[in-house]
Design an enzyme around this catalytic site. Sequence first.
Site, PDB file in Angstrom:
ATOM      1  N   ARG A  39      11.568 -71.596 -16.459  1.00  0.00           N
ATOM      2  CA  ARG A  39      12.449 -71.613 -15.292  1.00  0.00           C
ATOM      3  C   ARG A  39      12.783 -70.230 -14.758  1.00  0.00           C
ATOM      4  O   ARG A  39      12.737 -70.005 -13.549  1.00  0.00           O
ATOM      5  CB  ARG A  39      13.748 -72.345 -15.659  1.00  0.00           C
ATOM      6  CG  ARG A  39      13.489 -73.800 -15.904  1.00  0.00           C
ATOM      7  CD  ARG A  39      14.710 -74.542 -16.361  1.00  0.00           C
ATOM      8  NE  ARG A  39      14.365 -75.966 -16.411  1.00  0.00           N
ATOM      9  CZ  ARG A  39      15.197 -76.913 -16.821  1.00  0.00           C
ATOM     10  NH1 ARG A  39      16.411 -76.595 -17.213  1.00  0.00           N
ATOM     11  NH2 ARG A  39      14.819 -78.164 -16.835  1.00  0.00           N
ATOM     12  N   HIS A  84      22.147 -73.746 -12.290  1.00  0.00           N
ATOM     13  CA  HIS A  84      21.916 -75.062 -12.871  1.00  0.00           C
ATOM     14  C   HIS A  84      22.567 -75.223 -14.234  1.00  0.00           C
ATOM     15  O   HIS A  84      23.075 -76.284 -14.578  1.00  0.00           O
ATOM     16  CB  HIS A  84      20.415 -75.267 -12.988  1.00  0.00           C
ATOM     17  CG  HIS A  84      20.011 -76.545 -13.644  1.00  0.00           C
ATOM     18  ND1 HIS A  84      20.356 -77.768 -13.132  1.00  0.00           N
ATOM     19  CD2 HIS A  84      19.312 -76.799 -14.768  1.00  0.00           C
ATOM     20  CE1 HIS A  84      19.869 -78.715 -13.921  1.00  0.00           C
ATOM     21  NE2 HIS A  84      19.251 -78.166 -14.916  1.00  0.00           N
ATOM     22  N   ARG A 143      17.134 -71.256 -21.129  1.00  0.00           N
ATOM     23  CA  ARG A 143      16.942 -72.556 -21.774  1.00  0.00           C
ATOM     24  C   ARG A 143      15.668 -73.201 -21.247  1.00  0.00           C
ATOM     25  O   ARG A 143      15.413 -73.189 -20.051  1.00  0.00           O
ATOM     26  CB  ARG A 143      18.130 -73.479 -21.477  1.00  0.00           C
ATOM     27  CG  ARG A 143      17.985 -74.845 -22.091  1.00  0.00           C
ATOM     28  CD  ARG A 143      19.212 -75.695 -21.844  1.00  0.00           C
ATOM     29  NE  ARG A 143      19.429 -76.016 -20.444  1.00  0.00           N
ATOM     30  CZ  ARG A 143      18.748 -76.942 -19.771  1.00  0.00           C
ATOM     31  NH1 ARG A 143      17.798 -77.635 -20.362  1.00  0.00           N
ATOM     32  NH2 ARG A 143      19.012 -77.169 -18.498  1.00  0.00           N
ATOM     33  N   GLY A 178      36.316 -83.774 -23.359  1.00  0.00           N
ATOM     34  CA  GLY A 178      35.037 -83.935 -22.677  1.00  0.00           C
ATOM     35  C   GLY A 178      34.275 -85.099 -23.283  1.00  0.00           C
ATOM     36  O   GLY A 178      34.265 -85.289 -24.501  1.00  0.00           O
ATOM     37  N   SER A 211      13.776 -82.624 -10.329  1.00  0.00           N
ATOM     38  CA  SER A 211      13.428 -82.422 -11.736  1.00  0.00           C
ATOM     39  C   SER A 211      12.224 -81.515 -11.945  1.00  0.00           C
ATOM     40  O   SER A 211      11.238 -81.565 -11.214  1.00  0.00           O
ATOM     41  CB  SER A 211      13.115 -83.775 -12.377  1.00  0.00           C
ATOM     42  OG  SER A 211      12.527 -83.564 -13.640  1.00  0.00           O
ATOM     43  N   GLY A 224      30.932 -85.995 -22.235  1.00  0.00           N
ATOM     44  CA  GLY A 224      29.506 -85.995 -21.914  1.00  0.00           C
ATOM     45  C   GLY A 224      28.702 -86.263 -23.172  1.00  0.00           C
ATOM     46  O   GLY A 224      29.221 -86.843 -24.138  1.00  0.00           O
ATOM     47  N   HIS A 265      17.755 -72.617 -11.698  1.00  0.00           N
ATOM     48  CA  HIS A 265      16.653 -73.579 -11.794  1.00  0.00           C
ATOM     49  C   HIS A 265      15.749 -73.461 -10.570  1.00  0.00           C
ATOM     50  O   HIS A 265      16.232 -73.433  -9.441  1.00  0.00           O
ATOM     51  CB  HIS A 265      17.236 -74.995 -11.876  1.00  0.00           C
ATOM     52  CG  HIS A 265      16.250 -76.013 -12.340  1.00  0.00           C
ATOM     53  ND1 HIS A 265      15.161 -76.359 -11.585  1.00  0.00           N
ATOM     54  CD2 HIS A 265      16.183 -76.743 -13.468  1.00  0.00           C
ATOM     55  CE1 HIS A 265      14.463 -77.276 -12.254  1.00  0.00           C
ATOM     56  NE2 HIS A 265      15.068 -77.521 -13.402  1.00  0.00           N
ATOM     57  N   ALA A 273      27.649 -84.357 -25.616  1.00  0.00           N
ATOM     58  CA  ALA A 273      28.172 -83.765 -26.847  1.00  0.00           C
ATOM     59  C   ALA A 273      29.512 -84.401 -27.222  1.00  0.00           C
ATOM     60  O   ALA A 273      29.720 -84.789 -28.378  1.00  0.00           O
ATOM     61  CB  ALA A 273      28.325 -82.256 -26.680  1.00  0.00           C
ATOM     62  N   GLY A 274      30.398 -84.546 -26.254  1.00  0.00           N
ATOM     63  CA  GLY A 274      31.739 -85.058 -26.550  1.00  0.00           C
ATOM     64  C   GLY A 274      31.733 -86.522 -26.948  1.00  0.00           C
ATOM     65  O   GLY A 274      32.365 -86.918 -27.942  1.00  0.00           O
TER      66      GLY A 274
END
Lengths: 640, 258
Positions: free
Chosen positions: A332, A403, A437, A42, A286, A44, A268, A46-47
Site C-alpha cells: 500500500r 485508511h 500494514r 469498543g 478494496s 469492534g 490506502h 477486538a473489543g
Amino acid sequence: MSSILDSKTPEGPLADKWQNFKANEKLVNPANKRKFKVIVVGTGLAGASAAATLAELGYQVDAFTFHDSPRRAHSIAAQGGINAAKNYRGDGDSVHRLFYDTIKGGDFRSRESNVHRLAEVSVNIIDQMVAQGVPFAREYGGMLDNRSFGGAQVSRTFYARGQTGQQLLLGAYQQLARQIGQGGVRLFNRSELVDVVVIEGRAAGIVVRDLMTGELSSHSAHAVVLATGGYGNAFFLSTNAMACNVTAAWRAHKRGAFFANPCYTQIHPTCIPQSDDFQSKLTLMSESLRNDGRVWVPKVAGDNREPHLIPEDERDYYLERLYPSFGNLAPRDISSRAAKRAVDAGQGVGPKQNGVYLDFGEAIGRLGRDTVAERYGNLFDMYERITGENPYDVPMRIYPASHYTMGGLWVDYELMTTIPGLYAAGEANFSDHGANRLGASALMQGLSDGYFVLPYTISNYLSEWLNKSVPDTSHPEFAKVENEARDRYNRFASVGGTRSPDWFHRELGKIIWDYCGMERTEAGLEKALGEIPALYEEFKKDLRVTGGTDGLNQTLEKAGRVEDFFELGMLMCRDALDRKESCGGHFRAEYQTEEGEALRDDDNFAHVAAWENTGDPMAPNRHVEDLVYEEVHFQTRSYK
Amino acid sequence: MTNTLKNLTLKVWRQDGPNTSGSFETHTIEEITDEASFLEMIDILNERLIEDGEEAIVFDHDCREGICGTCSLMINGQAHGPERGTATCQLHMRKFSSGDTIVIEPWRASAFPIIRDLMVDRSSFDRIVEAGGYITAATGGAPDANLIPVPKPVSDAAMDAAQCIGCGACVAACPNGAANLFTAAKITHLNLLPQGQAERYSRAEDMVETMDSYFGSCTNHGECEAACPKEISIDVIALMNADYRKAKVQNRKQLSRT
C-alpha cells in the site's frame, strides 16, 4: 534516550515464545474468575471478541460502545479479507512466511515476538470464525477459497465476498450477543468514554458520557481494555467512519499511557478521489480489486482524452513497470506514493485531475464480465452509486486516502499499556504492523488480540489482585475526573464563537494531510507545528456549540473528539519530525534512494518511539524501545 | 458530469424527545452539486443551522459506505429513499431534480421509539439476536476450518441472508411494523449452514418469539424486500416460518411424551 519500556518478551527461540508464555503465565481458577470485573471499551472485532471470550471464561464484563449497537463498529466496513497461514493452497505458505511477510511489509519496524504470535494464531482465527458460522467464500467441493493480497506471493486471504469485515464482525457480535443474553456481559450502548481513571498507578476504571442523556457516570474494574480503533480521522477526510476518533486512546495517553509511533499512518492507494470541497469522507475500493485491475495514467501530462481513446502505447502502467515482480499488487505505501507522484507530475485523470485509473478492461476480456461481476460486483455497484460512472465500461478512478493507523498506544507483549491494568487491543495499539500494514492483516490482528491473546495475558495481571480490594467508584478520584469532564463539556458549550467543530476538524485535517500525509519534509512539519497550535487557540476562542450539555447533542460530542485530534496532530508531526528516516508509511522526502524509495536508517531508528505526555502537547517526552531482531535480518524492502 | 441542483425544499421532522410531539420544519437549499451525497446535504444544512445559532438536526449515520446500518431516513415516504438496494448514506443528489420538495422523516414503528429528530432506538433488534442469533462455539475449541465442508450454493445462500446490515428499513417500510425480514435473514444465515444445525429449532423458536414480543405481525405485503438496501429476498421469511413450525411440532411431541 531512556529505556524504561519493558516489552516483557518471553524467553526462548522466537517460535517457542508464545508457548513458553502460556506455559508459565499465572492463571485464575474458574471459581475465582467471577470475582474480577473487566471493562472493555469498543465493540469492534477486538473489543467484541475480547468481551465475549472473557465472559465465556467467567469474568464479569462490562462492555461499552458509543454506537446504538455493537454491530456498528467500523470493523464492519473492511472489504477484502483476512490472512491466515493455513496453506490450504499448498503454495508454500507457513507461519514463518506470514510472519516474515508481515515484518517485511512493516518495513522492519515491528516487534518480532508479537508478529510471530500473530502469525501463529492466525490459523485458529479461521477455525473459530467458521465454527461460529461466518460464510466465507467456498469452492464447489465445499472447501474454503482464498485470494491474493498485496505484499504476499501466496494466496492466504480468506474472504466473504467484498464484505469480510462485516461477516467477521457479525460473528464476533453474535458471540457477544450470546453473552449479553446470558448475563455474562453487561452492555452500555450509546456511551462514550470521556476519561480513564488511574488510582495509585493502576487503571481503576473509566468515566463515560451517556450520549442520550448527557449524564456522566463512573465505572470501576480490575482491568480496562481499550479496543477503540485508530485515529485516521485526524486527517478529516479518510475512509474511517464519521465517528471514529482518538479520544479513548488520547485520554489514556493524558493519564500516563505512552503513545507509540503516531507518525505511522497508512494511506490506502485505492479510494475514490475527492469530488468536492464539502465532502465528508472518502470511500475505499478494496485492495482485492488490484488482483485483476491494472493501474495506469496517460504517459503525457495533461492528456485529458477519454480513457478509451488513449492507445496502449500511450499509457503508463507504472506499477507493472516499476515493480515487475509484484506489479499491481505492490504494498500500500509503495502504491500510494507512486500514485501521488503520477498526479503531482500532472498525469492525474478525472475532472479534477486528482486520480489514476484502475482498469478492468483486460480482466473483462480475459475472464468475461460475469466472472468479474461475481468477484467484485458489489464494489462496482458501490463505485457507480458514488461517482455515477459504470466501471464495467469506464476505468475506475482512484487516489490514496487515510485508511489505517499503525501507531497507537504502546503495549508490551501482553498488550498492557504503560499504565498497569490498562490494555489496548486491535487498531488502538501499535503492536504488530510496524511502519506499514499489509492488506487483510487488520482483521487478523483485531481477532487475534481479542480471541487469542488478551484472554490469556490478562490473567497474568489479574491473578495478583485475587482477594485484594481495588478502589470502587466511591473513591474521590472518580468524582474528580467526572468533574473535569463536566467542566470540559461546559467549556465547549460556553465558548460562544462562530465556527462549528466540523469546520475546525476540516481545517485541522488539511494541515495534517498537507504536511504529515503521504510525504513529509522537515520544513513542512515545522510549519504544521506552528499552524496546528495556532488553529487550536482559535478553536478555544471561536468554537460554537449550539444546544446544551444535558441530553443528546451531537455537536458537543464532536467538539470533544476534535479537541483530542488537535493534540494528537501535534504529536504526529513531532514524531514524524524526529524520525529522520523514511520507512513504510512514513516517507520523509529528505531520506530516499536515487529511485525514490524509502531510505531507512537502521543504525539510528530501528526502534519504537513511545511518547510520554508532559502536560504540554508541544513538549512531550520521547522514549525508545529498541527493536531486537533475532530471526530476521534487515533488508532493503524491495518489491521489484 | 457534475450538475448543480437548485431550490430544493426540505421538510425535516424535528422532535425533542420520545415523549414530546414533533413537527416538520422547512428549509431551503438554494444550490448543491449532484456529486454530493444526501447526508452531505444534511451536513451542509447543519453547518448553516449552527452558524445561525440553532441546534443541528440529529440523525444517525456512521460509515457512509452502506454497510454499518446506522443511517435510517425515510425520504419522501420511502425507507432509504428512491434508489433501490441503496442505504441513505449511499444515496446521491443526482437522484433528485431542481425544485424538488424532499420530506425527511425518521423510521416510524412502535418498536423503534424516536429518540430525537431523525434518530430512533433500534435496540429491540439486538434483543432478537441475543435470544438465539448465534452459534454456540466458545473460543478455542474449534476444529480445523476445512473439516466442515459447506457446499458452495449453501454457503452463497447463507451469505445472501447474512448481508443484512440491521438498519431497520424493513420494519419502517412494513405497514404492520413487522421485523420478519430482519429476523428471518439472521435465522436463515445460521440455519442453512452445517455449523448451525445443533441449535436450529431452538434458535428459530426463541428468535421468533422475541421478535413477536416487540414487533407487529407479517401479512406478506413484501414492502420489506423492496426497501432492503441489501435486497434480501422475502424467501427467507418462508424458510423461517418452516423452521418455526417444525420447532413447535417437535415441542408438542416432546410434551406428549412427558
